[in-house]
Scaffold this motif. Structure first.
Motif, PDB file in Angstrom:
ATOM      1  N   LEU A 123       0.807  -1.046  -0.043  1.00 38.45           N
ATOM      2  CA  LEU A 123       0.042  -0.100   0.084  1.00 38.45           C
ATOM      3  C   LEU A 123       0.958   1.295  -0.009  1.00 38.45           C
ATOM      4  CD1 LEU A 123      -2.459  -1.144   2.558  1.00 38.45           C
ATOM      5  CD2 LEU A 123      -2.997  -1.034   0.248  1.00 38.45           C
ATOM      6  N   THR A 124       0.603   2.212  -1.056  1.00 35.45           N
ATOM      7  CA  THR A 124       1.626   3.233  -1.018  1.00 35.45           C
ATOM      8  C   THR A 124       0.890   4.514  -1.537  1.00 35.45           C
ATOM      9  OG1 THR A 124       3.487   4.029  -2.118  1.00 35.45           O
ATOM     10  CG2 THR A 124       2.355   2.488  -3.382  1.00 35.45           C
ATOM     11  N   GLY A 125       1.003   5.756  -1.012  1.00 38.01           N
ATOM     12  CA  GLY A 125       0.424   6.884  -1.696  1.00 38.01           C
ATOM     13  C   GLY A 125      -1.045   6.813  -1.303  1.00 38.01           C
ATOM     14  N   ALA A 126      -1.704   8.031  -1.769  1.00 32.22           N
ATOM     15  CA  ALA A 126      -3.279   8.147  -1.471  1.00 32.22           C
ATOM     16  C   ALA A 126      -3.796   8.960  -2.746  1.00 32.22           C
ATOM     17  CB  ALA A 126      -3.324   9.184  -0.376  1.00 32.22           C
ATOM     18  N   GLY A 127      -5.052   8.802  -2.865  1.00 33.90           N
ATOM     19  CA  GLY A 127      -5.864   9.321  -4.027  1.00 33.90           C
ATOM     20  C   GLY A 127      -7.239   9.410  -3.531  1.00 33.90           C
ATOM     21  N   ALA A 128      -8.047   9.676  -4.774  1.00 34.49           N
ATOM     22  CA  ALA A 128      -9.548   9.841  -4.304  1.00 34.49           C
ATOM     23  C   ALA A 128     -10.270   9.604  -5.672  1.00 34.49           C
ATOM     24  CB  ALA A 128      -9.885  11.351  -3.949  1.00 34.49           C
ATOM     25  N   PHE A 129     -11.588   9.143  -5.613  1.00 30.87           N
ATOM     26  CA  PHE A 129     -12.441   9.069  -6.872  1.00 30.87           C
ATOM     27  C   PHE A 129     -13.593  10.068  -6.488  1.00 30.87           C
ATOM     28  CE2 PHE A 129     -11.379   4.390  -7.386  1.00 30.87           C
ATOM     29  CZ  PHE A 129     -10.354   4.516  -7.977  1.00 30.87           C
ATOM     30  N   PRO A 130     -14.149  10.553  -7.596  1.00 30.17           N
ATOM     31  CA  PRO A 130     -13.641  10.720  -9.012  1.00 30.17           C
ATOM     32  C   PRO A 130     -12.478  11.516  -9.114  1.00 30.17           C
ATOM     33  CG  PRO A 130     -15.488  12.066  -9.010  1.00 30.17           C
ATOM     34  CD  PRO A 130     -15.423  11.428  -7.851  1.00 30.17           C
ATOM     35  N   SER A 131     -12.241  12.441  -8.277  1.00 32.30           N
ATOM     36  CA  SER A 131     -11.165  13.062  -8.217  1.00 32.30           C
ATOM     37  C   SER A 131     -10.950  13.851  -6.528  1.00 32.30           C
ATOM     38  CB  SER A 131     -11.355  14.658  -8.896  1.00 32.30           C
ATOM     39  OG  SER A 131     -12.204  15.493  -8.381  1.00 32.30           O
ATOM     40  N   ARG A 188     -13.335  16.684  -5.726  1.00 32.60           N
ATOM     41  CA  ARG A 188     -14.670  16.680  -5.866  1.00 32.60           C
ATOM     42  C   ARG A 188     -14.715  15.103  -5.355  1.00 32.60           C
ATOM     43  NH1 ARG A 188     -18.271  18.826 -10.322  1.00 32.60           N
ATOM     44  NH2 ARG A 188     -20.084  18.165  -8.900  1.00 32.60           N
ATOM     45  N   ALA A 189     -14.231  14.379  -4.096  1.00 36.86           N
ATOM     46  CA  ALA A 189     -14.261  13.192  -3.810  1.00 36.86           C
ATOM     47  C   ALA A 189     -15.611  12.490  -3.257  1.00 36.86           C
ATOM     48  CB  ALA A 189     -12.946  13.052  -2.807  1.00 36.86           C
ATOM     49  N   ARG A 190     -15.701  11.310  -3.599  1.00 35.04           N
ATOM     50  CA  ARG A 190     -16.677  10.700  -2.806  1.00 35.04           C
ATOM     51  C   ARG A 190     -15.870   9.465  -2.164  1.00 35.04           C
ATOM     52  NH1 ARG A 190     -22.460  11.110  -3.667  1.00 35.04           N
ATOM     53  NH2 ARG A 190     -22.809  13.060  -4.279  1.00 35.04           N
ATOM     54  N   VAL A 191     -14.758   9.012  -2.475  1.00 31.91           N
ATOM     55  CA  VAL A 191     -14.105   7.834  -1.818  1.00 31.91           C
ATOM     56  C   VAL A 191     -12.484   8.487  -1.709  1.00 31.91           C
ATOM     57  CG1 VAL A 191     -13.141   5.589  -2.107  1.00 31.91           C
ATOM     58  CG2 VAL A 191     -15.495   6.456  -2.901  1.00 31.91           C
ATOM     59  N   PHE A 192     -11.989   8.214  -0.560  1.00 35.99           N
ATOM     60  CA  PHE A 192     -10.499   8.450  -0.098  1.00 35.99           C
ATOM     61  C   PHE A 192     -10.106   7.230  -0.114  1.00 35.99           C
ATOM     62  CE2 PHE A 192      -7.258   8.736   3.254  1.00 35.99           C
ATOM     63  CZ  PHE A 192      -6.380   9.427   2.522  1.00 35.99           C
ATOM     64  N   LEU A 193      -8.850   7.097  -0.821  1.00 35.91           N
ATOM     65  CA  LEU A 193      -8.096   5.585  -1.017  1.00 35.91           C
ATOM     66  C   LEU A 193      -6.669   5.613  -0.561  1.00 35.91           C
ATOM     67  CD1 LEU A 193      -6.795   5.840  -4.033  1.00 35.91           C
ATOM     68  CD2 LEU A 193      -9.306   6.116  -4.869  1.00 35.91           C
ATOM     69  N   ALA A 194      -6.420   4.509  -0.640  1.00 32.42           N
ATOM     70  CA  ALA A 194      -4.946   4.120  -0.729  1.00 32.42           C
ATOM     71  C   ALA A 194      -4.428   3.609  -2.009  1.00 32.42           C
ATOM     72  CB  ALA A 194      -4.492   3.431   0.559  1.00 32.42           C
ATOM     73  N   GLY A 195      -3.443   3.855  -2.609  1.00 33.38           N
ATOM     74  CA  GLY A 195      -2.953   3.295  -3.652  1.00 33.38           C
ATOM     75  C   GLY A 195      -1.996   2.109  -3.706  1.00 33.38           C
ATOM     76  N   LEU A 196      -1.628   1.345  -4.525  1.00 32.15           N
ATOM     77  CA  LEU A 196      -0.959   0.177  -4.450  1.00 32.15           C
ATOM     78  C   LEU A 196       0.186   0.178  -5.299  1.00 32.15           C
ATOM     79  CD1 LEU A 196      -4.027  -1.226  -3.675  1.00 32.15           C
ATOM     80  CD2 LEU A 196      -2.973  -3.121  -4.319  1.00 32.15           C
ATOM     81  N   GLY A 197       0.978  -0.508  -4.763  1.00 35.71           N
ATOM     82  CA  GLY A 197       2.490  -0.681  -5.380  1.00 35.71           C
ATOM     83  C   GLY A 197       2.783  -2.254  -5.653  1.00 35.71           C
ATOM     84  N   GLY A 198       4.212  -2.474  -6.109  1.00 33.09           N
ATOM     85  CA  GLY A 198       4.339  -3.871  -6.389  1.00 33.09           C
ATOM     86  C   GLY A 198       3.981  -4.320  -7.693  1.00 33.09           C
TER      87      GLY A 198
END
Length: 212
Positions: free
Chosen positions: A75-83, A86-96
């Protein structure tokens, strides 16, 4: 039943992420933080699957698992959907091994369709782990920036899970600000679903030469 196929991060990976989020959660009371025990990486969302479809779905997923090797992920970094703005979901990114993960997701989704389950209009696979949801569009850009430096320990994802979503409607009283496996967290007024593994299959193919 309402189903999806996913990977589950092991407890040490979850615990590391929980600790990393502790400093951020109180600053964002408008987010509905998801129960860490519900955290998962979705490979393919199937939606409502009729019971007669399940035997073939199980057989196809079992066969697919034999054709993929365990994946090293983190698990690495962070992001959001759709942006982030104007987020509806906050998330962690993936690596590997993201190419291997994408191949697994595509294979699982195709097999589900062949079995008569799954979504014919599948979106492009974007590997992530959802951490929180918003009732309305929210600007979480500062949170994405602050958490974007997170980099978790790697783990071997060696098991594919067929997971059922058990929705329990209504609200609950006496909230604590944290979701606990199907109880409201006091921000959305909705109960979080409880996820139940219906079946699981180990990834048993050998990794290509030069990969671990």
């Amino acid at each position: 039943m309402r189903l999806f196929v996913g990977l589950l991060p092991p407890p040490p990976v979850r615990d590391e992420l929980v600790l990393a989020l502790e400093a951020h959660r109180p600053r964002w009371p408008g987010l509905r933080w998801l129960d860490p025990e519900n955290w998962h990486v979705t490979l393919s969302f199937l939606g409502e699957v009729p019971d007669p479809v399940l035997p073939e779905l199980r057989a196809r997923l079992a066969d697919a698992a034999t054709r993929h090797a365990p994946l090293t992920l983190s698990l690495t970094g962070a992001g959001a959907f759709p942006s982030a703005g104007r987020a509806r979901v906050f998330l962690a990114g993936l690596g590997g091994d993201l190419p291997g993960l994408a191949r697994l997701a595509d294979h699982v989704g195709n097999e589900a369709l062949e079995a008569g389950a799954g979504q014919t209009d599948r979106r492009r696979f974007t590997p992530h782990l959802s951490l929180a949801r918003c009732r309305a569009d929210m600007d979480v850009s500062p949170l994405v920036e602050a958490f974007g430096t997170f980099s978790g320990a790697g783990w071997e994802a060696g098991t594919v899970h067929l997971i059922r979503s058990n929705f329990r409607g209504g609200t609950t009283g006496g909230t604590t600000g944290r979701t606990t496996g199907g109880t409201s967290d006091g921000t959305s007024g909705r109960a979080e679903p409880r996820y139940e593994t219906v079946e699981e299959w180990h990834l048993t193919a050998r990794a290509p030469r030069g990969q671990s």
